[in-house]
Motif scaffolding. Structure first.
Motif, PDB file in Angstrom:
ATOM      1  N   ASN A  27      -2.240  -5.983  -9.390  1.00  0.00           N
ATOM      2  CA  ASN A  27      -3.656  -5.592  -9.425  1.00  0.00           C
ATOM      3  C   ASN A  27      -4.157  -5.150  -8.055  1.00  0.00           C
ATOM      4  OD1 ASN A  27      -3.841  -6.152 -12.131  1.00  0.00           O
ATOM      5  ND2 ASN A  27      -4.513  -8.270 -11.827  1.00  0.00           N
ATOM      6  N   ALA A  28      -3.722  -5.879  -7.022  1.00  0.00           N
ATOM      7  CA  ALA A  28      -4.154  -5.546  -5.654  1.00  0.00           C
ATOM      8  C   ALA A  28      -3.651  -4.176  -5.247  1.00  0.00           C
ATOM      9  CB  ALA A  28      -3.649  -6.604  -4.683  1.00  0.00           C
ATOM     10  N   MET A  29      -2.401  -3.880  -5.558  1.00  0.00           N
ATOM     11  CA  MET A  29      -1.823  -2.584  -5.174  1.00  0.00           C
ATOM     12  C   MET A  29      -2.518  -1.439  -5.897  1.00  0.00           C
ATOM     13  SD  MET A  29       2.214  -3.265  -4.541  1.00  0.00           S
ATOM     14  CE  MET A  29       2.363  -1.733  -3.635  1.00  0.00           C
ATOM     15  N   GLU A  30      -2.910  -1.689  -7.149  1.00  0.00           N
ATOM     16  CA  GLU A  30      -3.579  -0.635  -7.917  1.00  0.00           C
ATOM     17  C   GLU A  30      -5.029  -0.447  -7.473  1.00  0.00           C
ATOM     18  OE1 GLU A  30      -3.063  -1.911 -11.934  1.00  0.00           O
ATOM     19  OE2 GLU A  30      -0.979  -1.173 -12.059  1.00  0.00           O
ATOM     20  N   ARG A  31      -5.753  -1.550  -7.293  1.00  0.00           N
ATOM     21  CA  ARG A  31      -7.189  -1.472  -6.978  1.00  0.00           C
ATOM     22  C   ARG A  31      -7.438  -1.063  -5.524  1.00  0.00           C
ATOM     23  NH1 ARG A  31     -10.346  -6.655  -8.929  1.00  0.00           N
ATOM     24  NH2 ARG A  31     -12.035  -5.384  -8.094  1.00  0.00           N
ATOM     25  N   LEU A  32      -6.579  -1.524  -4.612  1.00  0.00           N
ATOM     26  CA  LEU A  32      -6.787  -1.217  -3.188  1.00  0.00           C
ATOM     27  C   LEU A  32      -5.994   0.007  -2.744  1.00  0.00           C
ATOM     28  CD1 LEU A  32      -6.566  -4.862  -1.754  1.00  0.00           C
ATOM     29  CD2 LEU A  32      -8.637  -3.530  -2.176  1.00  0.00           C
ATOM     30  N   ASN A  33      -5.262   0.596  -3.696  1.00  0.00           N
ATOM     31  CA  ASN A  33      -4.435   1.771  -3.368  1.00  0.00           C
ATOM     32  C   ASN A  33      -3.487   1.494  -2.215  1.00  0.00           C
ATOM     33  OD1 ASN A  33      -5.365   3.673  -5.330  1.00  0.00           O
ATOM     34  ND2 ASN A  33      -7.279   3.832  -4.157  1.00  0.00           N
ATOM     35  N   LEU A  34      -2.841   0.332  -2.249  1.00  0.00           N
ATOM     36  CA  LEU A  34      -1.868  -0.012  -1.212  1.00  0.00           C
ATOM     37  C   LEU A  34      -0.631   0.857  -1.356  1.00  0.00           C
ATOM     38  CD1 LEU A  34      -2.082  -3.912  -1.259  1.00  0.00           C
ATOM     39  CD2 LEU A  34      -3.106  -2.372   0.395  1.00  0.00           C
ATOM     40  N   SER A  35      -0.057   1.224  -0.219  1.00  0.00           N
ATOM     41  CA  SER A  35       1.116   2.096  -0.243  1.00  0.00           C
ATOM     42  C   SER A  35       2.362   1.304  -0.636  1.00  0.00           C
ATOM     43  CB  SER A  35       1.329   2.722   1.136  1.00  0.00           C
ATOM     44  OG  SER A  35       1.683   1.715   2.060  1.00  0.00           O
ATOM     45  N   ALA A  36       3.417   2.037  -0.955  1.00  0.00           N
ATOM     46  CA  ALA A  36       4.670   1.395  -1.361  1.00  0.00           C
ATOM     47  C   ALA A  36       5.248   0.543  -0.229  1.00  0.00           C
ATOM     48  CB  ALA A  36       5.671   2.466  -1.791  1.00  0.00           C
ATOM     49  N   ARG A  37       5.031   1.026   1.015  1.00  0.00           N
ATOM     50  CA  ARG A  37       5.603   0.279   2.145  1.00  0.00           C
ATOM     51  C   ARG A  37       4.954  -1.097   2.288  1.00  0.00           C
ATOM     52  NH1 ARG A  37       2.143   3.329   6.071  1.00  0.00           N
ATOM     53  NH2 ARG A  37       3.659   4.997   6.202  1.00  0.00           N
ATOM     54  N   ALA A  38       3.725  -1.234   1.773  1.00  0.00           N
ATOM     55  CA  ALA A  38       3.024  -2.501   1.909  1.00  0.00           C
ATOM     56  C   ALA A  38       3.648  -3.601   1.061  1.00  0.00           C
ATOM     57  CB  ALA A  38       1.562  -2.323   1.511  1.00  0.00           C
ATOM     58  N   TYR A  39       4.351  -3.227  -0.006  1.00  0.00           N
ATOM     59  CA  TYR A  39       4.887  -4.217  -0.947  1.00  0.00           C
ATOM     60  C   TYR A  39       5.817  -5.222  -0.256  1.00  0.00           C
ATOM     61  CZ  TYR A  39       7.417  -6.107  -4.971  1.00  0.00           C
ATOM     62  OH  TYR A  39       7.992  -6.951  -5.882  1.00  0.00           O
ATOM     63  N   ASP A  40       6.850  -4.698   0.415  1.00  0.00           N
ATOM     64  CA  ASP A  40       7.814  -5.586   1.097  1.00  0.00           C
ATOM     65  C   ASP A  40       7.143  -6.396   2.189  1.00  0.00           C
ATOM     66  OD1 ASP A  40       9.789  -4.734  -0.532  1.00  0.00           O
ATOM     67  OD2 ASP A  40      10.899  -3.580   0.977  1.00  0.00           O
ATOM     68  N   ARG A  41       6.216  -5.752   2.920  1.00  0.00           N
ATOM     69  CA  ARG A  41       5.558  -6.443   4.033  1.00  0.00           C
ATOM     70  C   ARG A  41       4.721  -7.622   3.520  1.00  0.00           C
ATOM     71  NH1 ARG A  41       8.738  -4.416   7.884  1.00  0.00           N
ATOM     72  NH2 ARG A  41       9.030  -2.214   7.496  1.00  0.00           N
ATOM     73  N   ILE A  42       4.036  -7.408   2.410  1.00  0.00           N
ATOM     74  CA  ILE A  42       3.212  -8.481   1.837  1.00  0.00           C
ATOM     75  C   ILE A  42       4.100  -9.662   1.436  1.00  0.00           C
ATOM     76  CG2 ILE A  42       1.819  -9.110  -0.190  1.00  0.00           C
ATOM     77  CD1 ILE A  42       0.570  -6.275   0.005  1.00  0.00           C
ATOM     78  N   LEU A  43       5.257  -9.363   0.828  1.00  0.00           N
ATOM     79  CA  LEU A  43       6.164 -10.437   0.411  1.00  0.00           C
ATOM     80  C   LEU A  43       6.715 -11.213   1.616  1.00  0.00           C
ATOM     81  CD1 LEU A  43       8.185  -8.764  -2.502  1.00  0.00           C
ATOM     82  CD2 LEU A  43       6.365 -10.467  -2.671  1.00  0.00           C
ATOM     83  N   LYS A  44       7.057 -10.489   2.689  1.00  0.00           N
ATOM     84  CA  LYS A  44       7.552 -11.169   3.906  1.00  0.00           C
ATOM     85  C   LYS A  44       6.493 -12.102   4.480  1.00  0.00           C
ATOM     86  CE  LYS A  44      10.734  -7.659   5.766  1.00  0.00           C
ATOM     87  NZ  LYS A  44      11.011  -6.857   6.954  1.00  0.00           N
TER      88      LYS A  44
END
Length: 511
Positions: free
Chosen positions: A459-476
């Motif tokens: 939901n956060a990635m869709e609503r905030l338009n987070l980029s693909a690169r943000a995914y791995d960084r958020i998990l780390k």
């Protein structure tokens, strides 16, 4: 008469023993061979004056000096003392029966006094490895060389002292340093402390997470918000250096000639180069490669203030060292590698004027101007920065509050505990020691999400338009937050907090 004296050359952070062969024969002339540079060629003038001023002389015969291995380029003025002693013994002016058992290095002034040299620590380590009895060097460098156990290290101020030693007229005492007591001295008393920072509790929390996981971080905010103040205090909450890290860091600073009269470094380095720095000064290099700022920051923090003001090509050369944790400099005849495992902390204003879209600010910038300013930083570099956080000015109520904030030692205990969890997790991996170094394979293995967390991130990635690169960084980052809480699994609260630290990935975050 032929005499051999031993010196040393430093390449990268390792030393190579140099054999100086001095032969004096019939004839006239001074011949110095073995690829010496101009500083070594000019040594004959310094040696002649120094010997004369101490009651000796440069013999008026044919002097041939070979510096072996002859195909290795020798640089610097640190061979003055080596050459001078070789000439004195070869000409019979002094006795030197045991001279071959010692490494001798030092730059001489015209009165015979000695000037400091570079790389004393790696030279001492190499001397011990090769079984030399002792090491003579200028007194200014004696503390760093004396760190090495099992080697007699003599600090001298004048050539006469070493002459008297070999002649048996004086008894020099080797310098002894208790490495462990030197290392633990002032270990828990950093120069800058987080208790000095008023307010900014959310930013302190962010810095704690960055320190716990070794994450690179960028601070975005207007002038006077406290970005530099916070960055300077980051080393104080990093885990204390191990003895191995301290030796490694001291070695690099010794090669660069930055130690002065300091022995073993026990505080993590903090380097803050100006934005006018060249790419060679940042990553290292030159015709005779020297370590750059990223290597000087090894095991510590590299702070780049006003990141968009740095030249783009300077920032781009940092991309590979940020990934590999070392920088390799290649030349036609040799290659040197300097370690560069550092935490990158960058700060920047969101626009040329420095202010957000603040109606109360004297100068504001349009979204277009802000975007143009931010575009000076390339995507691949931002990709290597895990945490982006906005820093807002501290209100008056917080500034005038006399209550002491949490000190660095308290924060450091939590950070160290989190790092210990990571050490156990990655103990079977050679090049991974903390969460920031994880690759995609490790993220899948160690950052598994339950359904609630997965939905929250989606939901956060869709609503905030987070980029693909943000995914791995958020998990780390979420993995680090869970380690700080000693939680085995990542839960929704960890993901929610990690999402807050990706400001620059949000579409239209500037308003």
């Amino acid at each position: 008469m032929l005499v051999k004296v031993y010196g040393s050359a430093v390449f990268g952070v390792e030393a190579t023993t140099i054999t100086v062969e001095v032969n004096i024969d019939k004839g006239v002339g001074y011949h110095l061979v073995g690829l010496p540079d101009n500083a070594i060629k000019e040594s004959s003038y310094r040696i002649a004056a120094a010997l004369k001023n101490n009651g000796y002389m440069l013999p008026g015969k044919k002097i041939t000096i070979n510096m072996a291995p002859a195909d290795l380029r020798k640089e610097g003025s640190a061979y003055d003392l080596t050459l001078a002693l070789g000439i004195l013994v070869a000409s019979g002016q002094i006795q030197g029966d045991e001279i071959e058992q010692y490494i001798i290095m030092g730059e001489m002034s015209l009165d015979g006094s000695l000037q400091p040299i570079r790389g004393a620590l790696p030279i001492a380590i190499k001397a011990k490895e090769e079984g030399f009895k002792g090491f003579f060097l200028p007194k200014q460098n004696v503390k760093e060389a004396a760190i090495v156990k099992g080697l007699d290290v003599y600090g001298i101020e004048n050539i006469q002292e070493i002459i008297d030693f070999f002649e048996g007229k004086a008894n020099l005492e080797p310098t002894k340093i208790d490495t462990r007591s030197e290392f633990y001295k002032d270990l828990d008393f950093p120069e800058f402390d987080f208790s000095d920072v008023k307010g900014q509790e959310s930013i302190k929390r962010c810095m704690e997470i960055a320190a716990a996981g070794g994450h690179n971080i960028i601070l975005i905010g207007p002038p006077g918000a406290g970005k530099t103040m916070l960055a300077k205090r980051l080393p104080s909450i990093l885990p204390p250096m191990t003895l191995h890290e301290a030796l490694e860091t001291t070695k690099i600073h010794s090669v660069a000639g930055k130690l002065k009269e300091v022995g073993l470094m026990n505080q993590r380095p903090f380097r803050s180069p100006h934005h006018t720095i060249s790419n060679v000064a940042l990553v290292g290099g030159g015709s005779y490669p020297q370590p750059g700022e990223i290597s000087m920051a090894h095991n510590g923090v590299l702070f780049l203030d006003e990141l968009p003001e740095f030249k783009r090509d300077v920032l781009e050369v940092m991309r590979q060292p940020l990934e590999d944790r070392e920088v390799t400099i290649s030349r036609a005849k040799f290659t040197v590698t300097y370690p560069s495992s550092f935490m990158l902390v960058a700060s920047m204003n969101p626009s040329p004027s420095g202010f957000f879209n603040d109606p109360n600010a004297a100068q504001t910038a349009s979204p277009y101007e802000m975007q143009r300013y931010l575009s000076k930083i390339s995507g691949p570099l931002l990709d290597r920065i895990d945490i982006h956080i906005e820093v807002t000015p501290v209100p008056f109520e917080k500034l005038s509050d006399n209550q002491k904030a949490e000190n660095s030692m308290t924060i450091r205990k939590r950070v160290t505990a989190a790092r210990e969890i990571q050490s156990v997790r990655f103990e079977n991996m050679d090049h991974i020691h903390y969460n920031a170094q994880m690759n995609t394979k490790h993220i899948r293995e160690y950052c598994a999400l339950d359904e609630t967390s997965k939905n929250l991130l989606k939901n956060a990635m869709e609503r905030l338009n987070l980029s693909a690169r943000a995914y791995d960084r958020i998990l780390k980052v979420a993995r680090t937050i869970s380690d700080l809480e000693a939680s085995e699994n990542i839960n929704a609260s960890h993901i929610a907090e990690a999402i807050q630290y990706r400001s620059l990935d949000r579409d239209g975050w500037l308003g």
